[in-house]
Motif scaffolding. Structure first.
Motif, PDB file in Angstrom:
ATOM      1  N   GLY A 174      21.068  12.745 -24.351  1.00 11.91           N
ATOM      2  CA  GLY A 174      19.930  11.868 -24.586  1.00 11.91           C
ATOM      3  C   GLY A 174      20.041  10.594 -23.783  1.00 11.91           C
ATOM      4  N   LYS A 175      19.012   9.788 -23.834  1.00 14.36           N
ATOM      5  CA  LYS A 175      18.963   8.536 -23.077  1.00 14.36           C
ATOM      6  C   LYS A 175      19.672   7.433 -23.861  1.00 14.36           C
ATOM      7  CE  LYS A 175      15.787   5.524 -20.550  1.00 14.36           C
ATOM      8  NZ  LYS A 175      14.367   5.167 -20.309  1.00 14.36           N
ATOM      9  N   TYR A 176      20.939   7.620 -24.061  1.00 16.37           N
ATOM     10  CA  TYR A 176      21.828   6.614 -24.632  1.00 16.37           C
ATOM     11  C   TYR A 176      23.209   6.876 -24.062  1.00 16.37           C
ATOM     12  CZ  TYR A 176      23.307  10.284 -27.885  1.00 16.37           C
ATOM     13  OH  TYR A 176      23.800  11.446 -28.422  1.00 16.37           O
ATOM     14  N   ARG A 177      24.065   5.894 -24.027  1.00 19.87           N
ATOM     15  CA  ARG A 177      25.284   6.001 -23.223  1.00 19.87           C
ATOM     16  C   ARG A 177      26.334   6.940 -23.814  1.00 19.87           C
ATOM     17  NH1 ARG A 177      30.053   3.859 -20.840  1.00 19.87           N
ATOM     18  NH2 ARG A 177      29.641   3.380 -18.645  1.00 19.87           N
ATOM     19  N   GLN A 178      26.616   6.793 -25.099  1.00 19.31           N
ATOM     20  CA  GLN A 178      27.717   7.579 -25.662  1.00 19.31           C
ATOM     21  C   GLN A 178      27.518   7.833 -27.147  1.00 19.31           C
ATOM     22  OE1 GLN A 178      30.108   4.035 -24.460  1.00 19.31           O
ATOM     23  NE2 GLN A 178      31.468   4.687 -26.157  1.00 19.31           N
ATOM     24  N   GLY A 179      28.190   8.885 -27.629  1.00 20.84           N
ATOM     25  CA  GLY A 179      28.083   9.299 -29.025  1.00 20.84           C
ATOM     26  C   GLY A 179      27.582  10.729 -29.120  1.00 20.84           C
ATOM     27  N   ILE A 180      28.147  11.489 -30.048  1.00 19.83           N
ATOM     28  CA  ILE A 180      27.800  12.905 -30.213  1.00 19.83           C
ATOM     29  C   ILE A 180      27.413  13.200 -31.654  1.00 19.83           C
ATOM     30  CG2 ILE A 180      28.784  15.253 -30.336  1.00 19.83           C
ATOM     31  CD1 ILE A 180      30.362  14.694 -27.857  1.00 19.83           C
ATOM     32  N   VAL A 181      26.380  14.008 -31.824  1.00 15.44           N
ATOM     33  CA  VAL A 181      26.109  14.701 -33.078  1.00 15.44           C
ATOM     34  C   VAL A 181      26.190  16.191 -32.761  1.00 15.44           C
ATOM     35  CG1 VAL A 181      24.445  15.238 -34.883  1.00 15.44           C
ATOM     36  CG2 VAL A 181      24.666  12.892 -34.066  1.00 15.44           C
ATOM     37  N   LEU A 182      27.069  16.904 -33.453  1.00 13.89           N
ATOM     38  CA  LEU A 182      27.304  18.322 -33.187  1.00 13.89           C
ATOM     39  C   LEU A 182      27.129  19.120 -34.472  1.00 13.89           C
ATOM     40  CD1 LEU A 182      30.041  19.902 -31.000  1.00 13.89           C
ATOM     41  CD2 LEU A 182      29.877  20.627 -33.394  1.00 13.89           C
ATOM     42  N   HIS A 183      26.356  20.217 -34.381  1.00 19.23           N
ATOM     43  CA  HIS A 183      26.060  21.052 -35.547  1.00 19.23           C
ATOM     44  C   HIS A 183      26.587  22.478 -35.365  1.00 19.23           C
ATOM     45  CE1 HIS A 183      23.318  18.008 -37.062  1.00 19.23           C
ATOM     46  NE2 HIS A 183      22.560  18.091 -35.984  1.00 19.23           N
ATOM     47  N   VAL A 184      27.083  23.050 -36.448  1.00 16.03           N
ATOM     48  CA  VAL A 184      27.406  24.478 -36.519  1.00 16.03           C
ATOM     49  C   VAL A 184      26.727  25.036 -37.763  1.00 16.03           C
ATOM     50  CG1 VAL A 184      29.215  26.225 -36.752  1.00 16.03           C
ATOM     51  CG2 VAL A 184      29.633  24.174 -35.352  1.00 16.03           C
ATOM     52  N   PRO A 185      25.619  25.784 -37.613  1.00 13.93           N
ATOM     53  CA  PRO A 185      24.925  26.347 -38.774  1.00 13.93           C
ATOM     54  C   PRO A 185      25.627  27.606 -39.288  1.00 13.93           C
ATOM     55  CG  PRO A 185      23.762  26.905 -36.760  1.00 13.93           C
ATOM     56  CD  PRO A 185      24.904  26.031 -36.351  1.00 13.93           C
ATOM     57  N   ILE A 186      25.633  27.757 -40.594  1.00 13.59           N
ATOM     58  CA  ILE A 186      26.302  28.895 -41.237  1.00 13.59           C
ATOM     59  C   ILE A 186      25.354  29.530 -42.259  1.00 13.59           C
ATOM     60  CG2 ILE A 186      28.247  29.628 -42.690  1.00 13.59           C
ATOM     61  CD1 ILE A 186      29.163  28.710 -39.959  1.00 13.59           C
ATOM     62  N   HIS A 187      25.278  30.865 -42.250  1.00 13.23           N
ATOM     63  CA  HIS A 187      24.520  31.607 -43.259  1.00 13.23           C
ATOM     64  C   HIS A 187      25.516  32.197 -44.261  1.00 13.23           C
ATOM     65  CE1 HIS A 187      20.626  31.438 -41.209  1.00 13.23           C
ATOM     66  NE2 HIS A 187      21.295  31.625 -40.081  1.00 13.23           N
ATOM     67  N   LEU A 188      25.418  31.796 -45.516  1.00  9.87           N
ATOM     68  CA  LEU A 188      26.355  32.277 -46.531  1.00  9.87           C
ATOM     69  C   LEU A 188      26.290  33.793 -46.700  1.00  9.87           C
ATOM     70  CD1 LEU A 188      26.010  29.540 -49.314  1.00  9.87           C
ATOM     71  CD2 LEU A 188      27.859  29.808 -47.645  1.00  9.87           C
ATOM     72  N   ARG A 189      25.131  34.394 -46.448  1.00  9.74           N
ATOM     73  CA  ARG A 189      24.997  35.839 -46.632  1.00  9.74           C
ATOM     74  C   ARG A 189      25.865  36.633 -45.651  1.00  9.74           C
ATOM     75  NH1 ARG A 189      20.379  34.485 -43.678  1.00  9.74           N
ATOM     76  NH2 ARG A 189      20.075  35.741 -41.778  1.00  9.74           N
ATOM     77  N   LEU A 190      26.310  35.978 -44.575  1.00 10.06           N
ATOM     78  CA  LEU A 190      27.148  36.654 -43.585  1.00 10.06           C
ATOM     79  C   LEU A 190      28.638  36.414 -43.825  1.00 10.06           C
ATOM     80  CD1 LEU A 190      25.124  35.878 -40.312  1.00 10.06           C
ATOM     81  CD2 LEU A 190      24.945  37.864 -41.841  1.00 10.06           C
ATOM     82  N   LEU A 191      28.949  35.689 -44.894  1.00  9.34           N
ATOM     83  CA  LEU A 191      30.341  35.389 -45.216  1.00  9.34           C
ATOM     84  C   LEU A 191      30.811  36.291 -46.356  1.00  9.34           C
ATOM     85  CD1 LEU A 191      30.330  31.467 -45.136  1.00  9.34           C
ATOM     86  CD2 LEU A 191      30.518  33.101 -43.249  1.00  9.34           C
ATOM     87  N   PRO A 192      32.116  36.344 -46.604  1.00 10.52           N
ATOM     88  CA  PRO A 192      32.612  37.095 -47.763  1.00 10.52           C
ATOM     89  C   PRO A 192      31.894  36.669 -49.045  1.00 10.52           C
ATOM     90  CG  PRO A 192      34.445  36.436 -46.371  1.00 10.52           C
ATOM     91  CD  PRO A 192      33.220  35.775 -45.802  1.00 10.52           C
ATOM     92  N   ASN A 193      31.753  37.586 -49.990  1.00  9.68           N
ATOM     93  CA  ASN A 193      30.923  37.370 -51.178  1.00  9.68           C
ATOM     94  C   ASN A 193      31.302  36.157 -52.010  1.00  9.68           C
ATOM     95  OD1 ASN A 193      29.306  39.563 -50.638  1.00  9.68           O
ATOM     96  ND2 ASN A 193      30.596  40.996 -51.793  1.00  9.68           N
ATOM     97  N   ASN A 194      32.569  35.789 -52.002  1.00  8.67           N
ATOM     98  CA  ASN A 194      33.010  34.694 -52.878  1.00  8.67           C
ATOM     99  C   ASN A 194      32.904  33.321 -52.218  1.00  8.67           C
ATOM    100  OD1 ASN A 194      35.047  35.149 -51.021  1.00  8.67           O
ATOM    101  ND2 ASN A 194      36.708  34.709 -52.463  1.00  8.67           N
ATOM    102  N   VAL A 195      32.371  33.239 -51.017  1.00  8.30           N
ATOM    103  CA  VAL A 195      32.298  31.952 -50.310  1.00  8.30           C
ATOM    104  C   VAL A 195      31.046  31.185 -50.735  1.00  8.30           C
ATOM    105  CG1 VAL A 195      32.061  30.808 -48.074  1.00  8.30           C
ATOM    106  CG2 VAL A 195      33.630  32.743 -48.326  1.00  8.30           C
ATOM    107  N   THR A 196      31.262  29.959 -51.165  1.00 11.09           N
ATOM    108  CA  THR A 196      30.181  29.071 -51.577  1.00 11.09           C
ATOM    109  C   THR A 196      30.226  27.795 -50.726  1.00 11.09           C
ATOM    110  OG1 THR A 196      31.593  27.967 -53.207  1.00 11.09           O
ATOM    111  CG2 THR A 196      30.332  29.902 -53.957  1.00 11.09           C
TER     112      THR A 196
END
Length: 310
Positions: free
Chosen positions: A204-226
């Motif tokens: 973006g048009k700013y010098r420094q700094g990061i926002v980083l995302h990792v999206p996760i779908h619980l339905r794709l994880l083991p059944n007991n993961v909340t």
């Protein structure tokens, strides 16, 4: 005698930041070349072989060349390029990676500083893959926006130099669209993933700094993961960390937007676990300075460990 430190490439963005943070310290001595000799292979080779610790702030090919110059087996190397981040014989310079990583760094002869984007991605993913909460074959997406300084001096000049022949004023730019960004192998290896993540970087048009995302779908994880299990795993992993902090559930619930410049000038990295439990969705987020924890801050952290292990 004080340890002698040589920054090869100190005129670059990361090199300048590291030099400014080391210049006032009295527990080390800096070895510097005159401007006219900084690109002289013979002078660089002499400096690289006469120092105690060489910090490489160079393009990948130049970093590989610099390592080839070193014949003195006592010289330790901290490489800030991406040339050796997945190489055998090199210790990965993320002290928070695993329990004894800081100790490994303190004793290693060859340390590779993490990339800016991988720092956040790995900090979010590695604890979950290690615990079996996130399957290693999960189809990971990493979406991140950085300040333009992450692309180096040429882009900084294009944004900031009023006399630049080809100035840039683009408010937002997406790149790496061929899905071959050089940070991907590092993310895959250090996050313990079986497959390369899809990585979509932006600046973006700013010098420094990061926002980083990792999206996760619980339905794709083991059944007991909340959501709670994910949050607790990350909180436990970083509970004693000086620089990586998982935000409290109250803070996360009260967060309506994120400022990428919030931690600029620091070596801190903040982790958020956002969620929509009705939809089974989780958004893992890291906020940090791409020139801090993503570059020079991490290098200083690693250098301090190396000095402690001298």
């Amino acid at each position: 005698m004080k340890p002698l430190i040589f920054i090869d490439g100190e005129a670059g963005t990361t090199g300048l930041q590291i030099h400014s943070q080391l210049a006032g310290r009295n527990n080390i001595e800096l070895l510097q070349l005159p401007n006219s000799e900084r690109k002289n292979p013979l002078k660089r080779s002499q400096a690289l072989n006469s120092c105690d610790i060489a910090i490489l702030c160079l393009p990948d090919n130049a970093a590989i060349e610099a390592v080839s110059f070193i014949k003195n087996s006592n010289v330790r190397v901290l490489d800030a390029s991406s040339a050796h981040r997945t190489s055998l014989g090199w210790t990965y310079g993320l002290p928070e990676l695993v329990k004894d990583q800081a100790e490994q760094i303190s004793k290693a002869k060859r340390i590779s500083n993490p990339g800016c984007y991988p720092t956040g991605a790995i900090a979010l993913i590695r604890p979950l893959t290690s615990a079996g909460i996130l399957p290693r074959d999960y189809p990971v997406n990493v979406h991140a926006t950085s300040g333009y300084s992450g692309s180096g001096k040429s882009l900084i000049d294009a944004y900031e130099d009023p006399n630049h022949p080809q100035p840039i004023n683009t408010p937002y730019c997406s790149y790496g669209l061929d899905l071959h960004h050089k940070h991907v192998p590092e993310m895959k290896t250090q996050a313990l993933l079986n497959y390369s993540p899809i990585f979509t970087p932006h600046y973006g048009k700013y010098r420094q700094g990061i926002v980083l995302h990792v999206p996760i779908h619980l339905r794709l994880l083991p059944n007991n993961v909340t959501v709670e299990k994910i949050y607790n795993c990350l909180s436990k992993y970083y509970e004693n960390s000086e620089y990586i902090k998982v935000q409290t559930t109250d803070d996360i619930q009260n967060t309506k937007n994120l400022d990428p410049e919030h931690l600029n000038g620091t070596n801190q990295l903040n982790i958020y676990v956002f969620s929509n439990e009705n939809e089974g969705q989780v958004l893992l987020t890291a906020v940090y300075d791409n020139l801090g924890k993503g570059a020079s801050g991490a290098a200083i952290q690693n250098l301090n460990l190396m000095l402690a292990g001298q």
